[in-house]
Design an enzyme around this catalytic site. Structure first.
Site, mmCIF file in Angstrom:
data_model
loop_
_atom_site.group_PDB
_atom_site.id
_atom_site.type_symbol
_atom_site.label_atom_id
_atom_site.label_comp_id
_atom_site.label_asym_id
_atom_site.label_seq_id
_atom_site.Cartn_x
_atom_site.Cartn_y
_atom_site.Cartn_z
ATOM 1 N N ARG A 1 0.782 -1.277 -0.081
ATOM 2 C CA ARG A 1 0.039 0.000 0.117
ATOM 3 C C ARG A 1 0.743 1.166 0.113
ATOM 4 N NH1 ARG A 1 -3.749 -2.787 4.078
ATOM 5 N NH2 ARG A 1 -1.705 -3.307 4.910
ATOM 6 N N LYS B 1 5.101 -16.744 8.637
ATOM 7 C CA LYS B 1 4.912 -17.045 10.145
ATOM 8 C C LYS B 1 3.966 -15.925 10.638
ATOM 9 C CE LYS B 1 6.949 -17.653 14.476
ATOM 10 N NZ LYS B 1 6.992 -16.484 15.131
ATOM 11 N N ASP C 1 9.077 -21.769 7.871
ATOM 12 C CA ASP C 1 9.598 -21.711 9.542
ATOM 13 C C ASP C 1 10.953 -21.305 9.276
ATOM 14 O OD1 ASP C 1 10.715 -22.036 11.934
ATOM 15 O OD2 ASP C 1 9.007 -23.342 12.503
ATOM 16 N N HIS C 2 11.511 -19.994 9.501
ATOM 17 C CA HIS C 2 12.886 -19.890 9.356
ATOM 18 C C HIS C 2 13.963 -20.777 9.968
ATOM 19 C CE1 HIS C 2 12.962 -17.205 13.046
ATOM 20 N NE2 HIS C 2 14.169 -17.367 12.908
ATOM 21 N N LYS D 1 18.209 -22.544 9.110
ATOM 22 C CA LYS D 1 19.389 -22.602 9.756
ATOM 23 C C LYS D 1 20.111 -24.123 9.375
ATOM 24 C CE LYS D 1 17.320 -19.938 13.526
ATOM 25 N NZ LYS D 1 18.053 -18.725 13.485
ATOM 26 N N GLU E 1 16.617 -16.280 24.407
ATOM 27 C CA GLU E 1 16.935 -15.142 23.524
ATOM 28 C C GLU E 1 17.178 -14.009 24.690
ATOM 29 O OE1 GLU E 1 14.683 -14.445 19.984
ATOM 30 O OE2 GLU E 1 13.095 -15.153 21.340
ATOM 31 N N HIS F 1 9.115 -23.021 15.785
ATOM 32 C CA HIS F 1 10.473 -23.361 15.866
ATOM 33 C C HIS F 1 10.798 -24.498 16.907
ATOM 34 C CE1 HIS F 1 10.351 -19.650 13.823
ATOM 35 N NE2 HIS F 1 10.286 -18.891 15.038
ATOM 36 N N LYS G 1 12.250 -14.542 26.387
ATOM 37 C CA LYS G 1 12.978 -13.469 26.232
ATOM 38 C C LYS G 1 13.689 -12.854 27.262
ATOM 39 C CE LYS G 1 10.385 -12.318 22.205
ATOM 40 N NZ LYS G 1 11.332 -12.969 20.846
HETATM 41 C C1 BG6 Z 1 10.578 -15.244 15.270
HETATM 42 C C2 BG6 Z 1 9.746 -15.016 16.580
HETATM 43 O O1 BG6 Z 1 9.772 -16.014 14.650
HETATM 44 O O2 BG6 Z 1 11.831 -16.030 15.594
HETATM 45 C C3 BG6 Z 1 10.645 -13.906 17.401
HETATM 46 O O3 BG6 Z 1 8.513 -14.184 16.212
HETATM 47 C C4 BG6 Z 1 12.030 -14.547 17.722
HETATM 48 O O4 BG6 Z 1 10.114 -13.479 18.614
HETATM 49 C C5 BG6 Z 1 12.545 -15.115 16.335
HETATM 50 O O5 BG6 Z 1 12.719 -13.758 18.457
HETATM 51 C C6 BG6 Z 1 13.814 -15.997 17.001
HETATM 52 O O6 BG6 Z 1 14.534 -16.361 15.787
HETATM 53 P P1 BG6 Z 1 16.060 -16.424 15.661
HETATM 54 O O7 BG6 Z 1 16.487 -16.746 14.342
HETATM 55 O O8 BG6 Z 1 16.605 -15.016 16.145
HETATM 56 O O9 BG6 Z 1 16.427 -17.491 16.700
#
Ligand code: BG6
Length: 514
Positions: free
Chosen positions: A51, A159, A188-189, A193, A227, A251, A351
């Site tokens: 947008r 996601k 799912d990133h 990895k 984290e 994850h 976190k």
């Molecule tokens: C994301 C979450 O999918 O993954 C975040 O929404 C999180 O809250 C992140 O910080 C963690 O990813 P990575 O690659 O930093 O472990």
């Protein structure tokens, strides 16, 4: 398998949410890295769809700034310009049919100008509520018609995939009403990895671990995603999401399935995803009373993380001052199958913790003690195998050894493999493999509908129990600590300890658990 050193086939990439943060920080730097690695197709075009009031020129300028800031390697002007020259922009709302007509015309033009052969990859990098409406608009505009012989059309979905089991099922239904399952690439990133992918290679490409990988030899498994970051600028999203939804069905379940799955018969998408689905299906589903006993949630309170002050979660911007959203969750899960019955899997994520540490720790059963009864040895160190996912990527095996000297003393020693000692790392945002695989049509690192629903099925009773409990005051843990006392108690009840997460990289083995 096809050759993964060759460039992907000609295609156009359309990014919905093209003016957003994900595009700038991660997706376009990933395209640039792929170009540097000679994996981008020469015949390529990218179209940003959003947008925000931009045109081709200003879009390219924005992306160019992002590349300068977020690319993980020094920018080579020729490759940057190669990419920017292929970028176009459509300004439109996600539900505005006129925008999709403009997109269709632009794709035809890109096909002629850049030779993309009609192949299109649509990337949904938008807020989640827009996913289904975009796919429905793509269907209406005839942009995702795809058969086995003509050009391909694929859709990557970001996601969060749903906010609970019913919404994930509903989203799957809406996507599958327009697309066939093999067109849908759910991201799912964590699967991008290297170390997460390596869990499978480590288990199945070595003959020495698999015979031990079961309830006869393993005492328990700990999966940790710790984290140091707090919620920072994401208060609005995070406060309505929480650690459980944000991290566990996706994850942590990826790490769980990679660790616990049976060997697939083939290294292909369906065989791998079928084995993962079976693990999720075997996880014991909790009743409300099991949730109270086996799941702990908490919120961070003010503290110091790595010398930096972090405010109380309740004082973070865009967080409700009386919020009952958890920033930490720990749980004990059981997998009721022949390999794992009786082996607890302890999962935790949070976190604002002491250290960034993502790992899977397999703790083996103790050796019998009889031989040492009449010696000064009073206990044997544990044998652990730790798969370090981040930040230090590698594998450690902890063993017992005789401490040199005339008397019998046993000490813990470690064998450690560090990725960086063996392999040159290539600059990466984590999205390179995923985008490249999708262009090649390899869905192994993406989630099938049943994998997504399997993760939510485990989490749903926890969400239900918490919803039923209403707004309660959550336990807290100081920012910069290793989590709440309630999590320590959860595992201590079973006479076990969490691995430490509050030490620097050179902590000593002898005291490796809390
Ligand atoms: C994301 C979450 O999918 O993954 C975040 O929404 C999180 O809250 C992140 O910080 C963690 O990813 P990575 O690659 O930093 O472990």
């Amino acid at each position: 398998m096809d050759d993964r050193t060759q460039p992907a086939p000609p295609c156009a990439l359309v990014i919905f949410g093209g003016a957003g943060d994900l595009t700038k920080r991660l997706l376009t730097p990933a395209l640039y890295h792929l170009r540097r690695s000679k994996l981008m197709p020469e015949n390529f075009a990218m179209i940003g769809f959003a947008r925000t009031d931009l045109d081709d020129q200003s879009f390219r300028a924005e992306i160019g700034k992002g590349l300068a800031e977020f690319s993980k390697s020094k920018l080579v002007a020729a490759d940057r310009d190669w990419l920017l020259k292929r970028m176009h922009y459509v300004k439109s709302g996600f539900e505005d049919p006129a925008g999709y007509d403009a997109l269709k015309a632009l794709l035809e033009k890109a096909n002629k100008e850049h030779g993309t052969e009609g192949n299109v990859l649509f990337y949904l990098a938008t807020p989640a509520p827009a996913f289904a409406p975009i796919v429905e608009q793509l269907g209406r505009a005839g942009l995702v018609t795809h058969d086995d012989t003509g050009p391909w059309r694929r859709v990557i979905v970001e996601k969060p995939f749903g906010t609970d089991l019913p919404s994930a099922e509903e989203l799957n239904r809406r996507l599958q009403a327009v697309l066939s399952e093999d067109q849908i690439f759910r991201i799912d990133h964590y699967l991008g990895k290297e170390t997460v992918q390596n869990i499978m290679m480590f288990r199945f490409a070595n003959g020495i671990f698999e015979p031990l990988w079961n309830r006869d030899h393993i005492d328990h498994v700990q999966i940790t995603v710790a984290e140091t970051v707090g919620v920072e600028t994401r208060g609005k999203f995070y406060d309505s999401t929480g650690a459980l939804r944000d991290m566990v069905p996706n994850h942590l379940c990826q790490l769980l399935t990679m660790t616990a799955m049976e060997p697939p018969t083939r290294f292909n998408a369906d065989a791998v995803r079928t084995e993962k689905a079976k693990v999720l299906d075997a996880v014991q589903i909790y009743r409300p009373e099991d949730v109270a006993r086996n799941v702990v949630r908490a919120q961070y309170a003010a503290g110091d993380v790595g010398g930096k002050h972090v405010a109380d979660y309740l004082k973070e911007p865009n967080v409700a001052p009386d919020s009952a959203t958890e920033t930490y969750v720990a749980m004990k899960l059981s997998i009721d199958n022949w390999r794992w019955a009786g082996v607890p899997f302890y999962l935790r994520t949070g976190k604002a913790l002491a250290k960034r540490q993502t790992e899977v720790a397999i703790q083996f059963k103790q050796a019998p003690f009889a031989m040492f009864r009449d010696t000064p040895v009073d206990s044997l160190p544990q044998n652990d195998l730790i798969i370090h996912v981040q930040p230090d990527e590698g594998v450690t095996l902890r063993l017992s050894a005789k401490v040199p000297g005339p008397t019998v003393h046993i000490g813990g020693v470690e064998m450690r493999f560090n990725y960086k000692d063996y392999f040159k790392s290539t600059p990466s945002t984590g999205y390179e493999t995923l985008i490249y695989d999708c262009m090649k049509g390899d869905a192994s690192l993406f989630q099938r509908a049943d994998n997504i629903e399997g993760g939510w099925r485990i989490v749903q009773p926890i969400l239900d129990a918490w919803a039923k409990a209403g707004k309660v005051k959550l336990p807290t843990y100081p920012a910069g600590s290793s989590g709440p006392d309630e999590a320590t108690a959860l595992i201590k009840r079973d006479h076990r300890r969490w691995r430490r997460i509050d030490r620097g990289p050179d902590w000593k083995l002898s005291n490796a658990a809390e």
